[in-house]
Design an enzyme around this catalytic site. Structure first.
Site, mmCIF file in Angstrom:
data_model
loop_
_atom_site.group_PDB
_atom_site.id
_atom_site.type_symbol
_atom_site.label_atom_id
_atom_site.label_comp_id
_atom_site.label_asym_id
_atom_site.label_seq_id
_atom_site.Cartn_x
_atom_site.Cartn_y
_atom_site.Cartn_z
ATOM 1 N N ASN A 1 35.242 -36.695 9.508
ATOM 2 C CA ASN A 1 33.957 -36.003 9.321
ATOM 3 C C ASN A 1 33.729 -34.957 10.411
ATOM 4 O O ASN A 1 33.295 -33.836 10.147
ATOM 5 C CB ASN A 1 32.830 -37.036 9.328
ATOM 6 C CG ASN A 1 31.528 -36.468 8.832
ATOM 7 O OD1 ASN A 1 31.481 -35.863 7.771
ATOM 8 N ND2 ASN A 1 30.470 -36.652 9.595
ATOM 9 N N ASN B 1 36.355 -36.892 -1.107
ATOM 10 C CA ASN B 1 37.155 -37.753 -0.223
ATOM 11 C C ASN B 1 36.483 -39.098 0.011
ATOM 12 O O ASN B 1 37.120 -40.160 -0.044
ATOM 13 C CB ASN B 1 37.379 -37.061 1.126
ATOM 14 C CG ASN B 1 38.429 -35.963 1.040
ATOM 15 O OD1 ASN B 1 39.149 -35.882 0.054
ATOM 16 N ND2 ASN B 1 38.505 -35.133 2.054
ATOM 17 N N ASP C 1 33.747 -30.733 9.938
ATOM 18 C CA ASP C 1 32.502 -30.013 10.235
ATOM 19 C C ASP C 1 32.756 -28.720 11.020
ATOM 20 O O ASP C 1 31.938 -27.797 10.986
ATOM 21 C CB ASP C 1 31.546 -30.896 11.049
ATOM 22 C CG ASP C 1 30.743 -31.837 10.162
ATOM 23 O OD1 ASP C 1 30.641 -31.546 8.956
ATOM 24 O OD2 ASP C 1 30.236 -32.848 10.673
ATOM 25 N N ASP D 1 0.869 -1.168 0.000
ATOM 26 C CA ASP D 1 0.000 0.000 0.000
ATOM 27 C C ASP D 1 0.909 1.222 0.000
ATOM 28 O O ASP D 1 2.110 1.113 0.234
ATOM 29 C CB ASP D 1 -0.887 -0.022 1.256
ATOM 30 C CG ASP D 1 -2.063 0.950 1.145
ATOM 31 O OD1 ASP D 1 -2.100 1.718 0.166
ATOM 32 O OD2 ASP D 1 -2.925 0.931 2.038
ATOM 33 N N ASP E 1 -5.929 -7.148 5.264
ATOM 34 C CA ASP E 1 -4.705 -7.613 4.601
ATOM 35 C C ASP E 1 -4.357 -9.064 4.941
ATOM 36 O O ASP E 1 -3.420 -9.617 4.363
ATOM 37 C CB ASP E 1 -3.513 -6.725 4.995
ATOM 38 C CG ASP E 1 -3.583 -5.352 4.352
ATOM 39 O OD1 ASP E 1 -3.923 -5.291 3.155
ATOM 40 O OD2 ASP E 1 -3.320 -4.351 5.034
#
Length: 839
Positions: A681, A656, A685, A327, A592
């Protein structure tokens, strides 16, 4: 209290007595006591996990569960030390994800508290705003247009009270609510003396006593049976597709590797653990935590820019938004409406018109609005001779507001509203000298005058009156046979910086469209003033005559929609979405809510009515388009950082694990033990968990970007291949050049895997050469810490249970050369990749 109590079938005095309350409400102390007593009834958000649920979720992925079961078997059948190490690594990885997600959840909860929905409640004899979660049975609440009903209530007083009950009954039109006593067996849709949790007031006012809250309400019973979820966002769909892609690759690879290892007569349990460890390495199990952390960081950064995110997944949609519908009032204009003039039908200033306008604005009580405030502050009249008798509140169908006033001589009905809607209930008009003429004789001149003002961007309302004799009350039917008095002309100047802001949005690839209920001339003037000057405009009348298919074909070319009715806003949003846009909609009014729900991103403001704030995904603390621009940029930064993790998980990590799977086929031993794979792993991370705070290159936020699974697949194949080439080079150097034994091979391969996967993060995080894109301090520190820990690990007592041995200097130099070569090759591949693949 028995839930089966049919409070709608009892007189209000009996209900008040049963609830041990009074028309003046509860005391503060009693309300606090009841709040503690009824805490178990609160409806908790489905998405909010408890601390224990969040911790448990870290270990519930199918692969992790199978790995834990296999490790448990190995504990009794094989090496207990190895099994304990595997379990410990899995536990540490899970706790790391839990800690990050818990921090993110707490941050989001504190942000949501900023935009709490509140109810006006009588406590200790005074009307006070109270969070709806703290409303208790026995509270007496005052309800106005736009308010959310905080519980199942019995009406004590009402005046033209209409409530939207679509969420409960499916009824399209607002239902009128009146005081009274009804039969106990009447269906919910027929309980016109009751209000229900989950509904909201459309117009009028009322006072009601709360009988039930939370799970005891009709809404509570329904929500307990249904698992209602918000629609899935495009980003959520993309994450799911990415998960499916990796799962397919993982399942095929793991099953094949397990089968081949068994065929080669390797121990079944060892082969099974190796395959599962590979699966853990291939699956980005930290993805949920990374996404939560990224979104929470993004939400905190957006909050610093006065943008509060209610639904985290909407941040990505906010960033990928291509169209924003708004608006004009308060967003494109100052929002400080000023009364420019009060004029008679000839367009001349009139004290009489201003006085009648002040009577209407001063005595209305429906809901606060800037127009009435502008009239009241324009001129201070002595209204002591006048007394309000009754009121017919504004609604979006009549578009009029009427007040019955006792004057010194008569009872007078004064009505103001949209000019066309006021003219339709008038039969005569009053000239400047006070004589009455037929409206038809001056109507063309009235409309011409309105068009002249509208073309300057001024808003024009009509004002009318009618003598009611000795009548003490009115209804909508009394708005007939009235006399048109004149015009109320308002000015709401365009913001000084809005042209620049619209240009910034355009520069970000976001098109602005005005969707307003205002007159077409006013809307067109504002559109031209802010640079939306292609001349295409559609009105609500045009939309009524247009099919949905025709609207979809036109909606791209039209930038201004004027005289739009509430239900047409939703239609415009849906047409834009069908045309391929990600649509944002900004709204703060009662009408609305449906458009906010229909949009990809619903945006409201802190000062909005309750129902708009509830429907919105994002709430701006200030009604300013400039804040929206900053929010879009933050949304894109968050999206870019989330994609970085995906790129990292699909480059070195994936390469890998793929290389390790291949190597296991031709080596006489496993290239890495399961515990070493899991440690690899875990270590890789750590840098990835700092991605949320990483810097983002400007070219990544200059236009909307959407989830593209085909692009990710190409990225995975390209950079996974580069990674694998250098992995096999590492195998060759270790086996043939350095003549490594089994433990030396595993140690060298572990060092190269961890360091290359950590350092490559600095390459794939940017499209630029990595030396020309500065990462965040957190990412740099985490990367080099992991590199240091990996090398130091080989010279600590921990190496023994992990199966590592110290490496000679020649090994370390050779591995360093391979990592440097890998970074160079990845840089070259990146340059070629982004030149050929557009995203």
């Amino acid at each position: 209290m028995v839930h089966a109590w049919s409070f709608w079938s009892c007189p209000s005095t009996e209900v008040l007595q049963q609830l041990e309350t009074a028309p003046q409400g509860l005391s503060g102390d009693e309300a606090r006591r009841r709040h503690l007593r009824d805490a178990h009834l609160r409806l908790k958000p489905k998405s909010r996990l408890s601390t224990y649920e969040l911790l448990f979720r870290q270990f519930t992925s199918p692969i992790i569960l199978i790995l834990l079961v296999a490790a448990g078997l190995a504990f009794f059948l094989a090496d207990r030390t190895d099994t304990a190490i595997i379990l410990l690594i899995v536990l540490v990885s899970g706790l790391l994800g839990f800690w990050q997600e818990r921090s993110a959840n707490h941050a989001v909860a504190s942000l949501l508290a900023i935009v709490q929905i509140k109810a006006d409640v009588w406590r200790d004899g005074s009307l006070v705003p109270v969070p709806v979660e703290e409303v208790v049975p026995g509270d007496v609440v005052l309800l106005r247009a736009g308010d959310t009903v905080p519980g199942d209530c019995l009406l004590l007083e009402s005046k033209d009270l209409f409530v939207d009950e679509a969420t409960l009954t499916g009824e399209t039109y607002p239902v009128e609510k009146v005081c009274g006593v009804l039969p106990a067996d009447i269906p919910m849709a027929g309980r016109t003396n009751s209000l229900f949790l989950g509904t909201h007031v459309v117009s009028g006012t009322g006072q009601a006593v709360v009988a039930h809250i939370g799970s005891d309400t009709e809404f509570g019973k329904v929500s307990g049976r249904l698992q209602l979820r918000p629609p899935e966002t495009e980003f959520e769909r993309g994450i799911k597709q990415f998960g499916y892609l990796l799962m397919e690759v993982t399942v095929v690879l793991v099953v094949a590797i397990f089968a081949v290892n068994v065929y080669l007569d390797r121990p079944v349990l060892e082969a099974f653990l190796f395959s599962l460890a590979l699966a853990v390495g291939l699956t980005p199990q930290l993805l949920p935590a990374i996404i939560s952390i990224n979104l929470a960081h993004g939400a905190k950064r957006m909050a610093q820019r006065k943008v509060i995110v209610k639904r985290l997944a909407s941040i990505e949609n906010f960033g990928s938004m291509t169209v924003f519908c708004s608006d004009k009032t308060g967003t494109l204009t100052e929002g400080l409406v000023r009364l420019k003039a009060a004029c008679d039908i000839a367009g001349q200033p009139s004290e009489r018109v201003l006085l009648h306008g002040s009577l209407n604005a001063s005595f209305e009580t429906g809901f606060h609005n800037p127009i009435d405030e502008a009239i009241r502050t324009a001129r201070s009249f002595d209204l002591s001779p006048y007394r309000k008798l009754d009121e017919e509140p504004y609604d979006f169908v009549r578009k009029r507001l009427s007040v019955l006033v006792a004057t010194p001589t008569t009872h007078l009905l004064v009505t103001k509203g949209a000019l066309a809607n006021v003219l339709e209930v008038c039969a005569t008009a009053e000239t400047s000298d006070g004589t009455l003429v037929e409206l038809a004789s001056v109507k063309e001149a009235i409309l011409s005058q309105m068009a002249q003002w509208g073309s300057r961007g001024w808003r024009v309302l009509g004002l009318a009156s009618r003598e009611m004799g000795g009548r003490g009350g009115i209804s909508k039917a009394d708005e007939a046979g009235m006399t048109f008095l004149g015009f109320l002309v308002f000015e709401d100047p365009i913001k000084a910086d809005v042209l620049e802001t619209v240009g910034r949005l355009r520069g970000l690839g976001v098109t602005l469209k005005i969707v307003t209920g205002d007159n077409r001339l006013v809307a067109s003037h504002v559109g031209q003033a802010i640079g939306l000057s292609n001349g295409h405009l559609l009105t609500g009348e045009d939309l009524r005559e247009m099919s949905d298919e025709a609207l979809v074909s036109r909606v791209n070319d039209v930038h201004v929609f004027a005289e739009v009715e509430p239900n047409q806003k939703e239609r415009i949003i849906l047409a834009l979405r069908k045309a391929g846009h990600v649509v944002g909609y900004g709204g703060d009014g009662i009408n609305d809510a449906s458009a906010l729900h229909a949009a990809d991103v619903g945006v409201s403001v802190e000062s909005a009515v309750d129902v708009a704030k509830e429907a919105a995904d994002i709430v701006l603390l200030e009604k300013d388009l400039g804040i929206l621009v900053e929010g879009v940029q933050e949304g894109r930064r968050t999206f870019a950082n989330t994609l970085k993790y995906v790129f990292m998980a699909t480059s070195a990590n994936f390469g890998n694990m793929f290389s390790m799977a291949g190597a296991s086929l031709f080596l006489s031993f496993l290239p890495l033990l399961p515990k070493q794979i899991l440690l690899t792993n875990l270590l890789t991370d750590i840098p990835e968990m700092t991605i949320a705070g990483d810097r983002v290159d400007e070219e990544l936020i200059d236009r909307p970007r959407r989830w593209n699974i085909a692009f990710i697949r190409k990225f995975m194949l390209t950079f996974g291949l580069v990674s694998s080439v250098f992995d096999y080079l590492t195998f060759a150097v270790l086996l043939f050049l350095l003549d490594a034994g089994v433990e030396e091979f595993r140690t060298g391969w572990f060092v190269e895997s961890v360091i290359s996967a950590s350092v490559i993060v600095l390459v794939v995080r940017s499209r630029r050469p990595f030396m020309r894109s500065r990462p965040s301090r957190g990412l740099l520190v985490a990367t080099f810490t992991v590199v240091g820990l990996t090398v130091l690990l080989l010279y600590t007592p921990l190496r023994v249970p992990l199966g590592f041995v110290p490496l000679p200097a020649s090994f370390l130099v050779a591995l360093l050369c391979i990592v440097v070569g890998y970074v160079g090759a990845a840089e070259a591949a990146k340059k070629i990749f982004y030149r050929q693949v557009l995203y």
